[in-house]
Design a protein around this motif. Structure first.
Motif, PDB file in Angstrom:
ATOM      1  N   ASP A  88       0.830  -1.215   0.000  1.00  0.00           N
ATOM      2  CA  ASP A  88       0.000   0.000   0.000  1.00  0.00           C
ATOM      3  C   ASP A  88       0.860   1.259   0.000  1.00  0.00           C
ATOM      4  O   ASP A  88       0.552   2.230  -0.694  1.00  0.00           O
ATOM      5  CB  ASP A  88      -0.916   0.009   1.233  1.00  0.00           C
ATOM      6  N   THR A  89       1.932   1.198   0.799  1.00  0.00           N
ATOM      7  CA  THR A  89       2.833   2.347   0.844  1.00  0.00           C
ATOM      8  C   THR A  89       3.472   2.561  -0.524  1.00  0.00           C
ATOM      9  O   THR A  89       3.592   3.692  -1.002  1.00  0.00           O
ATOM     10  CB  THR A  89       3.935   2.121   1.904  1.00  0.00           C
ATOM     11  N   ARG A  90       3.864   1.449  -1.155  1.00  0.00           N
ATOM     12  CA  ARG A  90       4.518   1.548  -2.450  1.00  0.00           C
ATOM     13  C   ARG A  90       3.605   2.191  -3.481  1.00  0.00           C
ATOM     14  O   ARG A  90       4.038   2.994  -4.303  1.00  0.00           O
ATOM     15  CB  ARG A  90       4.949   0.164  -2.932  1.00  0.00           C
ATOM     16  N   GLN A  91       2.339   1.839  -3.426  1.00  0.00           N
ATOM     17  CA  GLN A  91       1.374   2.399  -4.370  1.00  0.00           C
ATOM     18  C   GLN A  91       1.385   3.921  -4.295  1.00  0.00           C
ATOM     19  O   GLN A  91       1.432   4.617  -5.314  1.00  0.00           O
ATOM     20  CB  GLN A  91      -0.014   1.885  -4.004  1.00  0.00           C
ATOM     21  N   LYS A  92       1.336   4.443  -3.064  1.00  0.00           N
ATOM     22  CA  LYS A  92       1.340   5.893  -2.870  1.00  0.00           C
ATOM     23  C   LYS A  92       2.660   6.487  -3.359  1.00  0.00           C
ATOM     24  O   LYS A  92       2.698   7.548  -3.982  1.00  0.00           O
ATOM     25  CB  LYS A  92       1.178   6.238  -1.387  1.00  0.00           C
ATOM     26  N   GLN A  93       3.732   5.767  -3.061  1.00  0.00           N
ATOM     27  CA  GLN A  93       5.052   6.256  -3.434  1.00  0.00           C
ATOM     28  C   GLN A  93       5.176   6.367  -4.951  1.00  0.00           C
ATOM     29  O   GLN A  93       5.616   7.381  -5.488  1.00  0.00           O
ATOM     30  CB  GLN A  93       6.113   5.307  -2.888  1.00  0.00           C
ATOM     31  N   LEU A  94       4.761   5.301  -5.643  1.00  0.00           N
ATOM     32  CA  LEU A  94       4.877   5.302  -7.108  1.00  0.00           C
ATOM     33  C   LEU A  94       3.995   6.366  -7.732  1.00  0.00           C
ATOM     34  O   LEU A  94       4.372   7.023  -8.702  1.00  0.00           O
ATOM     35  CB  LEU A  94       4.539   3.919  -7.668  1.00  0.00           C
ATOM     36  N   ALA A  95       2.802   6.549  -7.164  1.00  0.00           N
ATOM     37  CA  ALA A  95       1.900   7.583  -7.688  1.00  0.00           C
ATOM     38  C   ALA A  95       2.579   8.950  -7.575  1.00  0.00           C
ATOM     39  O   ALA A  95       2.514   9.767  -8.502  1.00  0.00           O
ATOM     40  CB  ALA A  95       0.592   7.567  -6.916  1.00  0.00           C
ATOM     41  N   ALA A  96       3.252   9.172  -6.441  1.00  0.00           N
ATOM     42  CA  ALA A  96       3.940  10.443  -6.239  1.00  0.00           C
ATOM     43  C   ALA A  96       5.079  10.611  -7.237  1.00  0.00           C
ATOM     44  O   ALA A  96       5.299  11.705  -7.778  1.00  0.00           O
ATOM     45  CB  ALA A  96       4.462  10.537  -4.802  1.00  0.00           C
ATOM     46  N   TRP A  97       5.803   9.529  -7.487  1.00  0.00           N
ATOM     47  CA  TRP A  97       6.893   9.592  -8.457  1.00  0.00           C
ATOM     48  C   TRP A  97       6.379   9.910  -9.856  1.00  0.00           C
ATOM     49  O   TRP A  97       6.925  10.757 -10.572  1.00  0.00           O
ATOM     50  CB  TRP A  97       7.678   8.267  -8.492  1.00  0.00           C
ATOM     51  N   CYS A  98       5.321   9.229 -10.257  1.00  0.00           N
ATOM     52  CA  CYS A  98       4.768   9.455 -11.603  1.00  0.00           C
ATOM     53  C   CYS A  98       4.389  10.918 -11.774  1.00  0.00           C
ATOM     54  O   CYS A  98       4.728  11.558 -12.769  1.00  0.00           O
ATOM     55  CB  CYS A  98       3.545   8.567 -11.830  1.00  0.00           C
ATOM     56  N   SER A  99       3.708  11.419 -10.776  1.00  0.00           N
ATOM     57  CA  SER A  99       3.252  12.801 -10.850  1.00  0.00           C
ATOM     58  C   SER A  99       4.449  13.756 -10.908  1.00  0.00           C
ATOM     59  O   SER A  99       4.451  14.736 -11.665  1.00  0.00           O
ATOM     60  CB  SER A  99       2.322  13.038  -9.658  1.00  0.00           C
ATOM     61  N   LEU A 100       5.499  13.462 -10.157  1.00  0.00           N
ATOM     62  CA  LEU A 100       6.698  14.297 -10.159  1.00  0.00           C
ATOM     63  C   LEU A 100       7.390  14.276 -11.518  1.00  0.00           C
ATOM     64  O   LEU A 100       7.778  15.318 -12.048  1.00  0.00           O
ATOM     65  CB  LEU A 100       7.668  13.841  -9.066  1.00  0.00           C
ATOM     66  N   VAL A 101       7.516  13.077 -12.095  1.00  0.00           N
ATOM     67  CA  VAL A 101       8.181  12.958 -13.395  1.00  0.00           C
ATOM     68  C   VAL A 101       7.439  13.789 -14.443  1.00  0.00           C
ATOM     69  O   VAL A 101       8.037  14.544 -15.203  1.00  0.00           O
ATOM     70  CB  VAL A 101       8.255  11.475 -13.849  1.00  0.00           C
ATOM     71  N   LEU A 102       6.121  13.679 -14.436  1.00  0.00           N
ATOM     72  CA  LEU A 102       5.335  14.389 -15.443  1.00  0.00           C
ATOM     73  C   LEU A 102       5.427  15.903 -15.268  1.00  0.00           C
ATOM     74  O   LEU A 102       5.597  16.630 -16.254  1.00  0.00           O
ATOM     75  CB  LEU A 102       3.883  13.919 -15.400  1.00  0.00           C
ATOM     76  N   SER A 103       5.325  16.379 -14.045  1.00  0.00           N
ATOM     77  CA  SER A 103       5.389  17.837 -13.875  1.00  0.00           C
ATOM     78  C   SER A 103       6.787  18.371 -14.139  1.00  0.00           C
ATOM     79  O   SER A 103       6.952  19.458 -14.687  1.00  0.00           O
ATOM     80  CB  SER A 103       4.879  18.273 -12.496  1.00  0.00           C
ATOM     81  N   PHE A 104       7.793  17.570 -13.810  1.00  0.00           N
ATOM     82  CA  PHE A 104       9.174  17.978 -14.084  1.00  0.00           C
ATOM     83  C   PHE A 104       9.401  18.110 -15.585  1.00  0.00           C
ATOM     84  O   PHE A 104       9.943  19.113 -16.066  1.00  0.00           O
ATOM     85  CB  PHE A 104      10.132  16.936 -13.481  1.00  0.00           C
TER      86      PHE A 104
END
Lengths: 176, 316
Positions: A24-40
């Motif tokens: 569950d933690t990983r899911q949140k973590q990956l979602a945060a990474w995806c969003s960061l990559v896209l905005s970057f």
């Protein structure tokens, strides 16, 4: 080169750079990474990247925090983006990729909406006109890179809303 | 070999054999001379010759243990190995080592013989036990019971009946009950939880004689729950085994663990163990459990493994 990019709180949180074993933690973590990559990539107007570049980029390598996301975990993040439709591998070896902060289908929709709004159905445009023409200056897709544009138009083509054609030496599109 | 001449100055010549290839280090590695000449100006050669030939015959230096003292100034007494300086010490140590080696090999010889015999005994008992099983009618119940108890006392599990508690035996059941007595207070003192290795040491220290084998301890512990005793065996995901008081709720400990970690921002297992007063092994298990439950998350880097409050879940 950071410009006025605002890093999310996770970027300063050391565990962000360790792939979490708890599902569950990983899911949140990956979602945060995806969003960061896209905005970057959106801010830096970066539409494509190699994995090598990614590793050394401040995106995955927080020098101040002395943490970097290991390459295996970067691969996992990229795979997540691919599954969501925001990433496409440009080669068989998965060494470079196209990154689209908006999915092609979403771009297609925006373009088609503009075409309809301005009553230009059944018109033909060159690709250049669409992204760099005066008429589209206020539109979000103005300045879009060709690779992404093409995929957006391909998505519309699938829906029979457009057809990609040859115009002179280059390519263009007809909207229905 | 001795030579006795009748000249004015008496001489005894001792001819030496060539040095053997495995000659031990001594004052001289080699010499160009192959004999020793002893001159007797006054007298004494007869007595000396007698004693020397006696010693050459008896060769007492080959059987006598090396002297323990290091008195290098002492005049050499006949028959004793003179241990001089470093060489002497080395020689003595070498002799001692050889002796110990020999003793150990001999002891193990007996042990391997014992093991062979034991194996035969076990095979024999098993075959008899099987015969009992088959020919239940031919043997009286009394004899069966007696035989079974002999088997048990040799540590062979009861082969005749199927235990309701799995591989447990009467022995393990009794043992389990005993453990409760021994462990209740120490467990309470240690916050209700102890690793199985700690239990093993504690129990064996308490017993003094008749030490428990690790297998017997584990088998006894496996029966704690089934026997509804106030202790239980718990195995963590990592394989670490602990004994807990039934009243101990490890999950409740997690809330306080989270609080402790939050106060300090982040903690390693060692830091947490020190703060809370637990063994590092149990501290790590608690932190891992908290991570599994989603209360904590980890930061794994060259600096080590640290645990943080799981902000991924709590923050937007």
């Amino acid at each position: 080169m950071a410009m006025s990019f605002e890093w999310p709180w996770q970027y300063r949180f050391p565990p962000f750079f360790t792939l979490q074993p708890n599902v569950d933690t990983r899911q949140k973590q990956l979602a945060a990474w995806c969003s960061l990559v896209l905005s970057f990539c959106r801010l830096h107007k970066q539409s494509s990247m190699t994995v090598m570049e990614a590793q050394e980029s401040p995106l995955f390598n927080n020098v101040k925090l002395q943490r970097k996301l290991p390459v295996e975990s970067i691969q996992i993040v990229l795979e997540e983006l691919r599954k969501k439709g925001n990433l496409e591998w440009l080669d068989k070896n998965k060494s470079s990729f196209l990154i689209m902060w908006r999915r092609p289908e979403e771009w297609g929709k925006l373009i088609y909406q503009w075409v309809s709004r301005s009553g230009q159905n059944n018109s033909v445009f060159t690709l250049y006109e669409l992204t760099n023409g005066e008429d589209t200056e206020d539109e979000e897709f103005h300045g879009l890179d060709e690779a992404t544009l093409l995929r957006a138009l391909q998505a519309l083509q699938q829906e029979h809303k457009a057809e990609i054609i040859t115009v002179g030496d280059g390519r263009g599109v007809k909207f229905f | 070999m001795l030579n006795f001449t009748g000249n004015a100055i008496a001489k005894i010549v001792v001819h030496l054999h060539p040095a053997p290839p495995n000659k031990e280090p001594g004052p001289f590695q080699s010499s160009k001379n192959s004999y020793i000449k002893l001159s007797f100006r006054e007298h004494g050669q007869i007595e000396f010759y007698r004693r020397l030939s006696e010693e050459m015959t008896q060769r007492r230096w080959e059987t006598m243990p090396v002297s323990q003292s290091l008195q290098t100034n002492r005049r050499p007494q006949s028959g004793r190995i003179r241990a001089v300086g470093i060489v002497g010490i080395e020689r003595k140590l070498e002799e001692k080592r050889k002796e110990t080696d020999k003793n150990i090999s001999e002891a193990f010889e007996d042990l391997s013989k014992l093991m062979i015999k034991a194996k035969e005994m076990v095979e024999l008992s098993k075959s008899i036990a099987n015969k009992i099983k088959e020919k239940q009618g031919d043997i009286t119940e009394d004899e069966t019971i007696r035989f079974k108890s002999y088997l048990l006392s040799m540590g062979i599990a009861n082969p005749v009946t199927r235990e309701t508690y799995g591989s447990g035996t009467q022995y393990h059941m009794q043992l389990a009950k005993q453990l409760v007595g021994i462990l209740q207070v120490p467990l309470e003192e240690r916050g209700g939880i102890m690793s199985l290795t700690e239990v093993y040491c504690l129990v064996n220290r308490a017993r003094g004689m008749e030490l428990l084998s690790p297998e017997d301890l584990v088998n006894a512990c496996k029966m704690l729950d089934a026997l509804k005793l106030p202790l239980r065996l718990r195995v963590f995901d990592s394989g670490v085994m602990v004994i807990e008081l039934q009243s101990h709720k490890e999950e409740e400990m997690l809330a306080s663990a989270l609080e402790t970690v939050s106060e300090k921002g982040s903690l390693t297992s060692e830091e947490f163990a020190k703060l809370v007063g637990m063994s590092v092994l149990l501290a790590k298990e608690r932190l891992l459990l908290a991570e599994k439950m989603g209360h904590l998350c980890r930061d794994d880097s060259v600096e080590g493994l640290r645990f943080y409050p799981n902000l991924f879940m709590t923050q937007s």
